[in-house]
Structure formats: C-alpha cells, structure tokens
Scaffold this motif. Structure first.
Motif, short mmCIF file in Angstrom:
data_model
loop_
_atom_site.label_atom_id
_atom_site.label_comp_id
_atom_site.label_asym_id
_atom_site.label_seq_id
_atom_site.Cartn_x
_atom_site.Cartn_y
_atom_site.Cartn_z
N UNK A 50 -17.06 1.92 -8.34
CA UNK A 50 -16.81 3.16 -9.09
C UNK A 50 -16.51 4.32 -8.14
N UNK A 51 -17.30 4.44 -7.09
CA UNK A 51 -17.09 5.54 -6.13
C UNK A 51 -15.71 5.43 -5.48
N UNK A 52 -15.29 4.21 -5.19
CA UNK A 52 -13.97 4.01 -4.62
C UNK A 52 -12.90 4.43 -5.62
N UNK A 53 -13.04 3.97 -6.85
CA UNK A 53 -12.08 4.33 -7.90
C UNK A 53 -12.01 5.84 -8.08
N UNK A 54 -13.18 6.48 -8.15
CA UNK A 54 -13.24 7.93 -8.37
C UNK A 54 -12.56 8.68 -7.23
N UNK B 154 -5.44 -1.89 -5.95
CA UNK B 154 -4.01 -1.90 -5.61
C UNK B 154 -3.16 -2.10 -6.85
N UNK B 155 -3.61 -2.94 -7.77
CA UNK B 155 -2.89 -3.17 -9.01
C UNK B 155 -2.81 -1.93 -9.88
N UNK B 156 -3.73 -1.01 -9.71
CA UNK B 156 -3.74 0.25 -10.45
C UNK B 156 -2.99 1.35 -9.71
N UNK B 157 -2.42 1.01 -8.56
CA UNK B 157 -1.72 2.01 -7.75
C UNK B 157 -2.67 2.85 -6.92
N UNK C 175 0.83 -1.19 0.00
CA UNK C 175 0.00 0.00 0.00
C UNK C 175 0.87 1.25 0.00
N UNK C 176 0.33 2.29 -0.57
CA UNK C 176 1.03 3.57 -0.62
C UNK C 176 0.98 4.21 0.76
N UNK D 22 -15.61 -8.14 -3.53
CA UNK D 22 -14.86 -7.14 -2.77
C UNK D 22 -13.36 -7.42 -2.87
N UNK D 23 -12.97 -8.67 -2.71
CA UNK D 23 -11.56 -9.03 -2.80
C UNK D 23 -10.99 -8.68 -4.17
N UNK D 24 -11.73 -8.97 -5.23
CA UNK D 24 -11.27 -8.64 -6.58
C UNK D 24 -11.14 -7.13 -6.76
#
Length: 131
Positions: free
Chosen positions: A22-26, A63-66, A1-2, A55-57
């Motif tokens: 989506x909200x998490x990503x945004x 995390x894979x997207x930083x 994690x960052x 949720x796990x995915x």
C-alpha cells in the motif's frame, strides 16, 4: 519502466505484505520516484519463498498499473541454524543503514517502512522502536 529519476530521494522497504505494498502504491500514485528494496529473510519460519513470490506479484502489478517509477534492489539475511529470530524491523534497519551509507545514495533523504503497533511492547513510538 517509465522515466525514472536517476536519483530517487525515497527508499521504500517492500516486505511483500499488504502494508508495504500500500505504501508503495500510495507513494507512486503521488508521483514519487522510489528506490524499492526487499530483504529476503531466511530463517526456520520458511517465509522466504512466499515473500519473494508476493514481492514479484506486487512489482508486476505496479508496473501493470503504470506505477513504474522505481528502481528495485534486494538483499538477503540468513539466520542459518540460529533459532532466535529478532523482529524484522531490526534487520530492515541494518539494511537501511547499509543502503544509505553508500555515497551513491546520498540523495536519499526519506525512508518508508511499515510497522505494526504490536511490533514492540512499547509501540511504534516507544524506546524500543527508537533504538
């Protein structure tokens, strides 16, 4: 994690569905630091296993997207043998209250949780949702 802010100011409820993902990503894409919480809702619908996998995915993908500036927690609510299932947002509201009641979380001033226009007959801004 960052490098995660020790006190993220935003709580995000992650259901495992596309809306909360989506909200998490945004929010993470905008540079926010989040406290992400998933509620495992166990009832006769049998969704708990599938939602946990989703949720796990989602967490792994973020995390894979930083996009890893988040702290993750989860809780569970089990209906047992009760056949009546209230709307998910009622249980989420309970968990939000429990999380925010913790003095260690007093820095959290924002909550992100998704809802659909059909969650209640009165809609997202109606009396039922306000309650």
């Amino acid at each position: 994690m960052a490098a995660l802010s020790p006190n993220p100011d935003t709580l995000l409820l992650l259901s495992g569905g596309i809306d909360s993902a989506y909200c998490m990503w945004k929010a993470l894409s905008e540079g926010r630091s989040l406290h992400v919480h998933h509620v495992r809702l166990a009832n006769h619908e049998g969704r708990v296993k599938h939602e946990a996998q989703a949720v796990q995915r989602i967490l792994e993908w973020m995390c894979g997207q930083g996009l890893d500036s988040f702290r993750y927690t989860e809780s569970a609510f089990d209906y047992g043998t009760l056949r009546y299932i209230t709307k998910d947002h009622c249980i989420w509201g309970l968990m939000i209250g429990i999380i925010l009641a913790n003095p260690r979380n007093r820095h959290m001033t924002k909550v992100i949780r998704t809802d659909h226009a059909d969650s209640l007959p009165s809609g997202p801004s109606g009396a039922g949702m306000q309650r």
